[in-house]
Design an enzyme around this catalytic site. Structure first.
Site, mmCIF file in Angstrom:
data_model
loop_
_atom_site.group_PDB
_atom_site.id
_atom_site.type_symbol
_atom_site.label_atom_id
_atom_site.label_comp_id
_atom_site.label_asym_id
_atom_site.label_seq_id
_atom_site.Cartn_x
_atom_site.Cartn_y
_atom_site.Cartn_z
ATOM 1 N N ASP A 157 0.859 -1.170 0.000
ATOM 2 C CA ASP A 157 0.000 0.000 0.000
ATOM 3 C C ASP A 157 0.904 1.232 0.000
ATOM 4 O O ASP A 157 2.128 1.112 0.072
ATOM 5 C CB ASP A 157 -0.965 0.003 1.207
ATOM 6 C CG ASP A 157 -0.238 0.008 2.546
ATOM 7 O OD1 ASP A 157 1.009 0.121 2.562
ATOM 8 O OD2 ASP A 157 -0.909 -0.082 3.587
ATOM 9 N N ASP B 10 1.278 5.059 1.836
ATOM 10 C CA ASP B 10 0.808 5.938 2.903
ATOM 11 C C ASP B 10 1.285 7.373 2.665
ATOM 12 O O ASP B 10 2.438 7.589 2.260
ATOM 13 C CB ASP B 10 1.345 5.472 4.263
ATOM 14 C CG ASP B 10 0.994 4.034 4.563
ATOM 15 O OD1 ASP B 10 -0.056 3.569 4.081
ATOM 16 O OD2 ASP B 10 1.758 3.365 5.294
ATOM 17 N N ASP C 256 -3.429 5.014 2.008
ATOM 18 C CA ASP C 256 -3.826 5.565 3.303
ATOM 19 C C ASP C 256 -3.439 7.038 3.356
ATOM 20 O O ASP C 256 -2.281 7.386 3.070
ATOM 21 C CB ASP C 256 -3.129 4.837 4.459
ATOM 22 C CG ASP C 256 -3.540 3.376 4.573
ATOM 23 O OD1 ASP C 256 -4.579 3.020 3.987
ATOM 24 O OD2 ASP C 256 -2.823 2.617 5.238
#
Length: 509
Positions: free
Chosen positions: A343, A345, A434
């Protein structure tokens, strides 16, 4: 990181391991074509020789099983140059003037560096082109001096991505993950700390003597190291990798939004494959889990740095449309120098924003992406931050900033290569993102926290146990002076704690 998985103790999820895979390594690519090594078994032993051969091959060296004319370097241990020459005569092999006869210390340094190192007098058992003169090598330089400098705290160790002890750390991370799946925190932390300290070592462990004085290596850990040195693998790790429960939990938690409780439930219900779970009409899924299944293939594939940078452009375009002076920093593993992740961030802050601006920014960004057709999923968590509240005493505590967990549609044309995991007929890839919005005065602490890894968790432990302070993503509180310590940068936080500053790329604990 997945909010449901963040709430569980233990490490962030690593790249999913192939179910049922063993620790045995595949054939290795040869990086150094001009070097052909032969490791002499005499006075070394079969098991240790096999262990060193495997380590060298992992680093890209060509190592021959048998001595032949193509060999350019002979490596020996506890053996003089004259003994090696005598052995060669017995084998009816004439020592070429181009053949290097070297002490094992040279190979160990090569393995540690990940490339051939310069051969010096201390390495050479026989000086080139003068085989009448032999000498005993200087004894191998032991890791003792390096061990003396190793702290039990990751925040006092410089840990780069150049891990020369993969064979051990990979094993420990499997065991730690298995204990995490069983919610057994003690052994999980034991193996995670052992893996963390071995990652920081500037040398490769090749014997149990090398482990002397290294912190965080208890009897259980040391027994596994010894078994790997002797046999090339750990029977306990092999048992875990072939364990049905471990395999199932590994598979289930690879789905975005699925944590340990859901995995336990599915396992007890008899499920072993995702296809069976997807097709079962009696199961109820959360919004997050539905998105996790819908975009599963994209989400379990690695995010490349090029893809992460392309997402960064999307984030900046959207944020700056509403808050032109905002600072946007990519955090997590990519800030620590990793080339791939699962992912991306981002920490967002603004020096001129009001509290209202901060509260409204992420909803505006979400709305913009939704209108553009880029938003595949989102979960907005509102801020519960209180600047007067003391930092959390828990090393794994979540922060109270406003944050949003998203899945974005990243079009391949936005990535430099244009081949971002491209499937035929599909022009985009789903990427986990995120976003964290933090007050400007908290930016240094938030950046430190969201850069992540065990390093930051140990920094909190160090603050508590060694400095009588409490550290989290919001602030640093001195319990002795009973004051909050302000910081404009990560460097100032390290200074408050009396620590040398360590760059993000050296925090891969």
């Amino acid at each position: 990181m997945d909010p449901m998985q963040m709430a569980h103790m233990g490490p962030r999820k690593k790249k999913p391991r192939q179910m049922g895979a063993s620790m045995a390594s595949p054939p290795h690519d040869i990086k150094f074509q001009d070097l052909v090594l032969f490791i002499l078994e005499k006075k070394m032993g079969t098991t240790r020789r096999a262990f060193l051969m495997e380590l060298a091959r992992r680093k890209g060296f060509r190592v021959e099983n048998e001595l032949s004319d193509s060999v350019t370097h002979i490596v020996a241990e506890n053996t003089s140059g004259s003994d090696v020459l005598e052995w060669l005569q017995v084998q009816n092999i004439k020592a070429s003037s181009q053949l290097e006869v070297l002490d094992v210390s040279w190979l160990i340094e090569c393995i540690g560096a990940g490339k051939p190192v310069e051969m010096t007098g201390k390495h050479q058992l026989v000086v080139r082109r003068d085989y009448s003169a032999s000498s005993n090598p200087e004894p191998r330089e032991t890791p003792a001096l390096a061990v003396k400098k190793i702290s039990p705290y990751a925040c006092q160790r410089r840990t780069t991505l150049n891990n020369c002890n993969h064979i051990f750390t990979d094993a420990f991370e499997v065991l730690a993950e298995n204990y995490e799946f069983r919610e057994n925190e003690g052994p999980c932390l034991t193996f995670m700390r052992a893996a963390s300290v071995l990652k920081s070592l500037p040398f490769t462990i090749i014997s149990m003597k090398d482990t002397e004085g290294i912190p965080c290596l208890g009897d259980k850990v040391r027994s596994i190291i010894e078994e790997i040195i002797e046999d090339g693998q750990s029977s306990e790790v092999e048992a875990v990798l072939n364990d049905e429960r471990y395999q199932s939990f590994k598979l289930f938690t690879s789905v975005f939004g699925v944590g340990l409780k859901t995995s336990e439930k599915w396992f007890r219900m008899g499920f072993r494959t995702l296809s069976k779970i997807r097709s079962d009409k009696t199961l109820k899924f959360t919004r997050m889990q539905k998105a996790g299944f819908l975009y599963y293939e994209d989400l379990v594939s690695c995010v490349t740095r090029a893809e992460a940078e392309a997402v960064g452009v999307l984030v900046k375009e959207a944020v700056w449309a509403f808050l032109s002076d905002a600072s946007i920093t990519m955090t997590g593993g990519f800030r620590r120098g990793k080339k791939i992740g699962h992912d991306v961030d981002f920490l967002i802050t603004s020096p001129g924003s009001t509290e209202e601006d901060e509260q409204q920014l992420l909803p505006k960004v979400i709305n913009l992406w939704e209108r553009k057709g880029l938003l595949l999923y989102y979960d907005l968590v509102e801020s519960t931050f209180d600047k007067f509240k003391l930092p959390s005493r828990k090393v794994d505590a979540l922060d109270h900033f406003q944050k949003c967990f998203l899945i974005l549609k990243l079009h391949h044309q936005r990535v430099d290569s244009g081949k971002s995991g491209q499937q035929e007929g599909k022009t985009w890839k789903a990427i986990r993102v995120d976003l964290v919005m933090c007050p400007y005065e908290c930016r240094a602490y938030a950046l430190l926290g969201w850069t992540g890894s065990r390093f930051e968790r140990d920094l909190r432990r160090y603050a508590t146990h060694e400095r009588k302070m409490i550290l989290d993503n919001h602030a640093l509180y001195d319990k002795t002076k009973r004051i909050f310590l302000k910081a404009e940068s990560e460097e100032e936080i390290f200074a408050h704690l009396g620590l040398d500053y360590i760059d993000p790329w050296e925090r891969n604990a």
